[in-house]
Design a protein around this motif. Sequence first.
Motif, PDB file in Angstrom:
ATOM      1  N   LEU A 216       1.341  -1.457  -0.310  1.00 13.85           N
ATOM      2  CA  LEU A 216      -0.218   0.256  -0.178  1.00 13.85           C
ATOM      3  C   LEU A 216       0.706   1.065  -0.025  1.00 13.85           C
ATOM      4  O   LEU A 216       2.023   0.776   0.998  1.00 13.85           O
ATOM      5  N   ASP A 217       0.408   2.110  -1.017  1.00 12.30           N
ATOM      6  CA  ASP A 217       0.791   3.554  -0.725  1.00 12.30           C
ATOM      7  C   ASP A 217      -0.240   4.304  -0.602  1.00 12.30           C
ATOM      8  O   ASP A 217      -1.071   4.319  -1.782  1.00 12.30           O
ATOM      9  N   ASP A 218      -0.058   5.759  -0.357  1.00 18.54           N
ATOM     10  CA  ASP A 218      -0.970   6.926   0.207  1.00 18.54           C
ATOM     11  C   ASP A 218      -1.184   7.304  -0.702  1.00 18.54           C
ATOM     12  O   ASP A 218      -2.581   7.575  -1.185  1.00 18.54           O
ATOM     13  N   THR A 220      -2.048   5.776  -3.581  1.00 12.94           N
ATOM     14  CA  THR A 220      -2.954   5.107  -4.594  1.00 12.94           C
ATOM     15  C   THR A 220      -3.216   4.609  -4.076  1.00 12.94           C
ATOM     16  O   THR A 220      -3.776   3.108  -4.205  1.00 12.94           O
ATOM     17  N   LEU A 221      -3.977   4.577  -2.592  1.00 11.54           N
ATOM     18  CA  LEU A 221      -4.560   3.765  -1.458  1.00 11.54           C
ATOM     19  C   LEU A 221      -6.280   3.544  -2.071  1.00 11.54           C
ATOM     20  O   LEU A 221      -6.682   4.197  -2.680  1.00 11.54           O
ATOM     21  N   CYS A 243       1.384  -1.653   5.909  1.00 11.83           N
ATOM     22  CA  CYS A 243       1.057  -0.918   6.701  1.00 11.83           C
ATOM     23  C   CYS A 243       2.534   0.191   7.463  1.00 11.83           C
ATOM     24  O   CYS A 243       2.976  -0.111   8.070  1.00 11.83           O
ATOM     25  N   GLN A 248      -2.731   3.286   5.984  1.00 17.48           N
ATOM     26  CA  GLN A 248      -2.839   2.182   5.284  1.00 17.48           C
ATOM     27  C   GLN A 248      -3.720   1.758   6.627  1.00 17.48           C
ATOM     28  O   GLN A 248      -4.491   1.075   5.928  1.00 17.48           O
ATOM     29  N   VAL A 251      -7.467   1.824   6.778  1.00 13.34           N
ATOM     30  CA  VAL A 251      -7.648   0.883   6.026  1.00 13.34           C
ATOM     31  C   VAL A 251      -7.674  -0.610   5.631  1.00 13.34           C
ATOM     32  O   VAL A 251      -8.549  -0.971   4.466  1.00 13.34           O
ATOM     33  N   THR A 252      -6.519  -1.121   6.061  1.00 15.75           N
ATOM     34  CA  THR A 252      -6.352  -2.232   6.272  1.00 15.75           C
ATOM     35  C   THR A 252      -7.635  -2.845   7.134  1.00 15.75           C
ATOM     36  O   THR A 252      -7.429  -4.155   6.626  1.00 15.75           O
TER      37      THR A 252
END
Length: 419
Positions: A216-218, A220-221, A243, A248, A251-252
């Motif tokens: 995950l990247d902020d 392209t979240l 994370c 991140q 969202v996870t």
Amino acid sequence: MLIRRVELAGAEVVDVRVTGGRIAEIGAAGERLPGRADLDGRGAALLPGLHDHHVHLTALAAQAASVRVGPADVGGRAGLAAALRTGPPGEWVRAVGYHESVAGRLDRWVLDELAGDRPVRVQHRTGELWVWNSAALRAAGLDGDGCFWREDGRLRAWTPPVPLDLPALGRRAAALGVTGLSNADPQPAAGLPALLSVLPQRVVVMGVDGPVKVLLDDATLPPPAELAAAVRAVRPRPVAVHCVTRVQLLVTLLAFDDAGAVPGDRVEHGSVIPAETIPWIARLGLTVVTQPHFVVERGREYATDVDPDDREHLYRCRSLAEAGVPVAAGTDAPFGGFDPWAAMRAAVDRDGAEALEPLEALSLFTGRPEAPGVPRYLDVGTPADFCLLRVPLREALDTLTGDVVRATFVDGRIVPAHL
């Protein structure tokens, strides 16, 4: 193999016989197993071999053929320029470990000023970003500002091969008592398991015979529902989600709430875990594989780079364990130092409520490969993957240094080692 006089579980001194790569007999205290000893433990501790639960093995092996340009390696702009001009003119320079505290933000034109007309590529300390100078771009037929975010796979086709001395890496790991390694690349290259098979350690490759890594990247979240769909698509396999920020993690957790968690699901790094999310992580049954040594290695930069509201939530250990969350650790090498003992010391010596006791810190690296938070023990029938120390466990816990490792065994055989 018959090993005499070793301390098991920090308690009784016993003899241990190994047959067919497994522990076949353990002689109780005072009971001498028959046969001629192959090795005398001299009363020192015999421990389950350490397992690094998060490491990047090819990048770590490539480090030996790279120039280190991190804050601890070079001094300012002049030091960076000198480092990038090493080696014969015209040969590619591969530099690693860069952070903006060295010489600010890099792009192709900054590197042109620093390195001259030789192909240069510099990797950020996080591993997320490569910056190329104009000579490197010309050699590959590329253009732009030279900044490539998360494009390792694409760039590999345009760079000269980097020598990978994996046997040397295996010996280095053995010197530290490491018998297992979990490779954490998000998209393992084709043939990676075969390439890594030369290592004497047992290797788990995420995405192949380990959990599926989700990066995950902020910037392209995905929405939680989209991440949940991605998790469901690989079930029943477990998932390890990268994370490193508060958003991140949120969202996870929402995605796991939606998709449902299964045994083996993991949060990788858990760099920022707000206190209010800890019961949520515990309820889902997730394991957190973290890097407590980053607080030491990156402390100066974290003081300016990390939001003040996040600093108290960095790389939690004790609060997670007390809430019933399984916790383990990986070095994240080469993006962190490749020494599990240093990570243990960092977990013990850190300030505040997250510090662990030495035995708890040791357990961060003695969990099962498939269940990092579940401890391994040496008993009859278990694989003979262990490390013999030079001292009893109590003394080893006083120092938590790799110097205490005398010999490392995988499948019942001693692994040649060097640092």
